[in-house]
Design a protein around this motif. Sequence first.
Motif, short mmCIF file in Angstrom:
data_model
loop_
_atom_site.label_atom_id
_atom_site.label_comp_id
_atom_site.label_asym_id
_atom_site.label_seq_id
_atom_site.Cartn_x
_atom_site.Cartn_y
_atom_site.Cartn_z
N LYS A 266 0.84 -1.18 0.00
CA LYS A 266 0.00 0.00 0.00
C LYS A 266 0.88 1.24 0.00
N TYR A 267 0.69 2.09 -0.99
CA TYR A 267 1.47 3.32 -1.08
C TYR A 267 0.67 4.50 -0.52
N LYS A 268 1.33 5.67 -0.45
CA LYS A 268 0.65 6.87 0.04
C LYS A 268 0.92 8.04 -0.90
N ILE A 269 -0.17 8.73 -1.26
CA ILE A 269 -0.08 9.92 -2.11
C ILE A 269 -0.41 11.15 -1.26
N LYS B 27 -5.67 4.34 -7.70
CA LYS B 27 -6.24 3.05 -8.08
C LYS B 27 -5.25 2.20 -8.86
N MET B 28 -4.39 2.85 -9.63
CA MET B 28 -3.39 2.11 -10.42
C MET B 28 -2.31 1.48 -9.55
N ILE B 29 -1.88 2.22 -8.52
CA ILE B 29 -0.74 1.74 -7.73
C ILE B 29 -1.14 1.27 -6.33
N ASN B 30 -2.45 1.31 -6.04
CA ASN B 30 -2.96 0.90 -4.72
C ASN B 30 -2.42 1.80 -3.62
N ALA B 31 -2.91 3.05 -3.61
CA ALA B 31 -2.38 4.04 -2.67
C ALA B 31 -3.49 4.76 -1.90
N SER C 205 5.67 14.63 7.81
CA SER C 205 4.67 13.90 8.59
C SER C 205 4.04 12.76 7.79
N ALA C 206 3.67 13.04 6.55
CA ALA C 206 2.98 12.04 5.73
C ALA C 206 3.91 10.96 5.19
N LYS C 207 5.19 11.32 4.96
CA LYS C 207 6.15 10.39 4.35
C LYS C 207 5.55 9.76 3.09
N PRO C 208 5.14 10.58 2.13
CA PRO C 208 4.46 10.05 0.94
C PRO C 208 5.39 9.30 -0.01
N ASP C 209 4.79 8.41 -0.78
CA ASP C 209 5.53 7.73 -1.84
C ASP C 209 5.50 8.55 -3.12
N VAL C 210 4.55 9.47 -3.21
CA VAL C 210 4.45 10.36 -4.37
C VAL C 210 3.66 11.59 -3.96
N ILE C 211 4.02 12.75 -4.50
CA ILE C 211 3.28 13.99 -4.27
C ILE C 211 2.59 14.39 -5.56
N VAL C 212 1.37 14.91 -5.44
CA VAL C 212 0.62 15.39 -6.61
C VAL C 212 0.36 16.88 -6.47
#
Length: 274
Positions: free
Chosen positions: A5-8, A30-34, A105-112
Motif C-alpha cells: 500500500k502506497y501513500k499519495i 487506483k493504479m498503484i494501490n495508494a 509527517s505524511a512520508k508520501p511515496d508520491v506527491i501530486v
Amino acid sequence: MKQKKYKILMLSDLKEGTNSTLKNTISLSKMINADIEFFHVKKPTDIVETDSQLSAMRTITKEHIMIEKKIKNLIAPISEEYDVNINSSFTFGNVKNEIENAIKSAKPDVIVLGKRKQKTLGFIGDNITGFVLNAYRGPVMMASASYGLAPEKELSLGFYNNKTETLNLRFADELIDQTEQPLKSFNIVDSTNDSREKLVSSTNKTVDYVFEKNDNALKTLSSYLVKNKVNLLCIDRGDQTNNKLNVIRGEIKDVVNKVNISLFLTNETSYSAN
C-alpha cells in the motif's frame, strides 16, 4: 502475497482545477494501490487585515469553518463516486514551512500538484513547485486539467528522454501494468536526418520517437502527445551526484512550462524510501 500500500500526498490551493487534480490523484491511487492525503495551507496574512488580535482570531475562526466546509464539499462527492477514501487536513501558516512539515509527517511515496495551463511554477505562488521539487526527492506528479488521468480511463504512458527499463520508481511495475501497450518513448536530440518528428524504432513493447532540438521542439512534442492521447509523460529527474543535474532541472522546467499533459517526475537517483 499482499500488495504493498502506497501513500499519495496531494497539495492543493483549492482554486480552479482542484477537482481535476483530485481525479488525476484518484486515478493514480487506483493504479498503484495508494491511500490519499489531501493537504491545503493558507497564509494568515491572506485573510487577516487588522491589527486587533481579537478581530484577527475571529476572522481566522470564520475562515477555518469556511475552508473545512469547502474541502468537505469538494471531496465528499468525488470520494463517493469513485469509492475511494480521502483523508484531508489544512492549516494556516508559512506556506513553505507547512508544506515541508506535511511532507515529513505524511512520508508520501508520491506527491501530486495541480498543473497550470502554460505556466506551472506554483500552486500557491510562483515558486512553490520549485520548492517542492527541491524539498522532496521522490516522485512528483503534476496533474493537467485538460489532458490528464481520469478514474477508469486507460493510461497511455509516455517517456521523455528516458529508457523505460530504468524507470526509477518504487511502483514502476504497477504503473506499467496499467499502461496501454505498446509504451511510447519520446526523445529530443541535437539533430536528425529529418526536421519532422519521426518513428525511429518499434518493438512489441516500446515505440520510440525522436524530435530535432530547436525552439519549437517542446511545442511540437506537446501537440504530438495530445494528438496521440498520451495522458502521462514520465521524466527522469536525474542523479543528485551528477554534475549535469542543473542542466536536467532546466530541461524539466521547460517541459513543465510547455507540455500540456500530466507529467510524472521520477525519483532523483540517490533518493531512497524511509
